[in-house]
Motif scaffolding. Structure first.
Motif, PDB file in Angstrom:
ATOM      1  N   PHE A 330      -4.482   2.321   2.396  1.00 16.47           N
ATOM      2  CA  PHE A 330      -4.249   2.086   0.969  1.00 16.47           C
ATOM      3  C   PHE A 330      -5.442   1.344   0.384  1.00 16.47           C
ATOM      4  CE2 PHE A 330      -0.160   3.179   2.463  1.00 16.47           C
ATOM      5  CZ  PHE A 330       0.566   3.654   1.383  1.00 16.47           C
ATOM      6  N   GLY A 331      -6.272   2.051  -0.383  1.00 18.02           N
ATOM      7  CA  GLY A 331      -7.412   1.435  -1.042  1.00 18.02           C
ATOM      8  C   GLY A 331      -8.409   0.832  -0.072  1.00 18.02           C
ATOM      9  N   THR A 332      -9.222  -0.079  -0.595  1.00 20.70           N
ATOM     10  CA  THR A 332     -10.189  -0.827   0.201  1.00 20.70           C
ATOM     11  C   THR A 332     -10.074  -2.304  -0.162  1.00 20.70           C
ATOM     12  OG1 THR A 332     -12.034  -0.715  -1.380  1.00 20.70           O
ATOM     13  CG2 THR A 332     -11.793   1.144   0.156  1.00 20.70           C
ATOM     14  N   GLU A 333     -10.953  -3.118   0.427  1.00 13.53           N
ATOM     15  CA  GLU A 333     -10.869  -4.563   0.210  1.00 13.53           C
ATOM     16  C   GLU A 333     -11.212  -4.988  -1.210  1.00 13.53           C
ATOM     17  OE1 GLU A 333     -15.257  -4.243   1.189  1.00 13.53           O
ATOM     18  OE2 GLU A 333     -13.419  -3.062   1.349  1.00 13.53           O
ATOM     19  N   VAL A 334     -11.689  -4.055  -2.048  1.00 11.15           N
ATOM     20  CA  VAL A 334     -11.982  -4.419  -3.435  1.00 11.15           C
ATOM     21  C   VAL A 334     -10.969  -3.842  -4.422  1.00 11.15           C
ATOM     22  CG1 VAL A 334     -14.429  -4.926  -3.134  1.00 11.15           C
ATOM     23  CG2 VAL A 334     -13.721  -2.557  -3.496  1.00 11.15           C
ATOM     24  N   ASN A 335      -9.972  -3.135  -3.929  1.00  9.41           N
ATOM     25  CA  ASN A 335      -8.830  -2.805  -4.784  1.00  9.41           C
ATOM     26  C   ASN A 335      -7.977  -4.064  -4.947  1.00  9.41           C
ATOM     27  OD1 ASN A 335      -9.228   0.179  -3.418  1.00  9.41           O
ATOM     28  ND2 ASN A 335      -8.339   0.290  -5.475  1.00  9.41           N
ATOM     29  N   THR A 336      -7.177  -4.098  -5.992  1.00 13.17           N
ATOM     30  CA  THR A 336      -6.299  -5.245  -6.188  1.00 13.17           C
ATOM     31  C   THR A 336      -4.981  -5.046  -5.433  1.00 13.17           C
ATOM     32  OG1 THR A 336      -5.173  -4.380  -8.153  1.00 13.17           O
ATOM     33  CG2 THR A 336      -7.266  -5.561  -8.496  1.00 13.17           C
ATOM     34  N   LEU A 337      -4.302  -6.139  -5.174  1.00 11.94           N
ATOM     35  CA  LEU A 337      -3.004  -6.071  -4.523  1.00 11.94           C
ATOM     36  C   LEU A 337      -2.018  -5.269  -5.362  1.00 11.94           C
ATOM     37  CD1 LEU A 337      -1.013  -6.957  -2.301  1.00 11.94           C
ATOM     38  CD2 LEU A 337      -0.640  -9.062  -3.626  1.00 11.94           C
TER      39      LEU A 337
END
Length: 359
Positions: A330-337
């Motif tokens: 799910f996304g990467t470390e720069v997507n938001t929670l």
């Protein structure tokens, strides 16, 4: 037409540059993976073209192998690294100055490039699969016709297991966290809620497998899976919920997003492993692929753009333990929670649509 011709020429030039980098690094024997070659090239291709060039974007985030000796140091890398958060075992094992619960991450200072990663690999209608295997092709319509080895019984014992090999993976601001309200557990819970609402009993195991030691996470999550299968033999599907990480040598981090119903969601990537050369002791991988392709289609039908191309790769990731096992990023470390949790809701609904047809 002239502008398109110039763009096409530019793309060709970039591809030739990439190939040259690969050849040079390969001859120097310093190329650990195709992902490293991509980041060494130092550029991002438009849209899904970057995904088409890279053969293993998980290299910076997944170990999938025997435990290795723990590193001697836990000093974080410089923010200028191409992988400021996931570049090394050291960063994964860092726990802060006092080792107390909470954030186990370094501060993000890299540039961020937001993009939608789509249209890469093999296509059938709105379904895309990135095939990274050398010896196995993929017939998407053929796989969609095959029946998965999954039989769901509504309102009964647990049918789905959700767990997290890299439990502390988190998102923008705190890219590693032991707080289950901020890490992968929060995303897994949103998936579980959708399944339970549809009458599909789900067991969400929140065991932390990657802290205080990151090494051996898959060994530890394997134990969790086997224990769950023993306790709940009714389990048909196991889902290992992660988040990804992508970037360039220049330090730019990639943020994959999709707009769904006017709201931003982190893009989702399903991973289905293959025993490409028979060396992985993974005899029933085809059954996982059948489920994966159906789930990919469900996402594409319900929420166009939510899914990155399905990653059909030469990896195992404990997917050999059942005939309904998948890993999902799910996304990467720069997507938001919030983006990731919204994707959890959407993915859960797409999964319900698939499992409702396997009762």
């Amino acid at each position: 037409m002239k502008k398109w011709g110039q763009k096409a020429a530019g793309l060709c030039s970039a591809a030739l540059t990439f190939a040259a980098v690969v050849c040079v690094l390969g001859r120097l024997s310093v190329l650990p993976s195709w992902d490293a070659a991509f980041t060494a090239a130092g550029f991002i291709m438009p849209g899904g073209a970057a995904e088409a060039l890279k053969t293993d974007i998980l290299e910076e985030d997944e170990e999938d192998g025997p435990s290795q000796p723990e590193p001697a140091s836990s000093t974080p890398k410089s923010p200028s690294s191409s992988r400021p958060e996931n570049s090394s075992e050291e960063n994964r094992n860092s726990s802060g100055a006092n080792g107390s619960q909470g954030t186990v991450s370094t501060t993000q200072k890299a540039d961020v490039k937001e993009m939608s990663i789509v249209n890469a690999g093999v296509q059938y209608n709105n379904v895309w699969v990135k095939n990274l295997n050398k010896n196995h092709g993929i017939d998407i319509p053929g796989e969609l016709q095959k029946q998965p080895a999954v039989k769901i019984v509504k309102n009964a014992g647990p049918q789905v297991l959700i767990y997290h090999t890299h439990t502390t993976e988190a998102f923008a601001g705190e890219t590693r966290s032991r707080d289950n309200a901020k890490n992968m557990v929060a995303v897994g819970e949103r998936i579980a809620e959708q399944l339970k609402a549809a009458g599909i009993n789900t067991y969400h195991d929140t065991t932390c497998h990657d802290y205080p030691s990151y090494n051996g996470s898959y060994d530890r999550s394997k134990v969790t899976i086997l224990n769950a299968l023993k306790k709940y033999p009714s389990i048909q599907v196991t889902l290992d919920i992660h988040r990804d990480a992508m970037g360039t040598e220049g330090g730019t981090r990639i943020k994959p997003t999709a707009m769904v119903n006017g709201k931003k969601a982190a893009q989702v990537m399903i991973i289905s492993g293959c025993d490409d050369d028979g060396s992985l002791n993974f005899p029933n991988w085809e059954y996982n692929l059948r489920l994966a392709v159906r789930l990919q289609k469900s996402m594409a039908d319900l929420y166009p753009g939510l899914g990155r191309p399905l990653n059909f790769c030469t990896r195992k990731y404990n997917e050999n333990l059942t005939k309904g096992s998948l890993l999902v990023e799910f996304g990467t470390e720069v997507n938001t929670l919030d983006e990731a949790k919204y994707s959890g809701d959407l993915f859960g609904k797409a999964l319900v649509e698939v499992l409702n047809k396997l009762t």
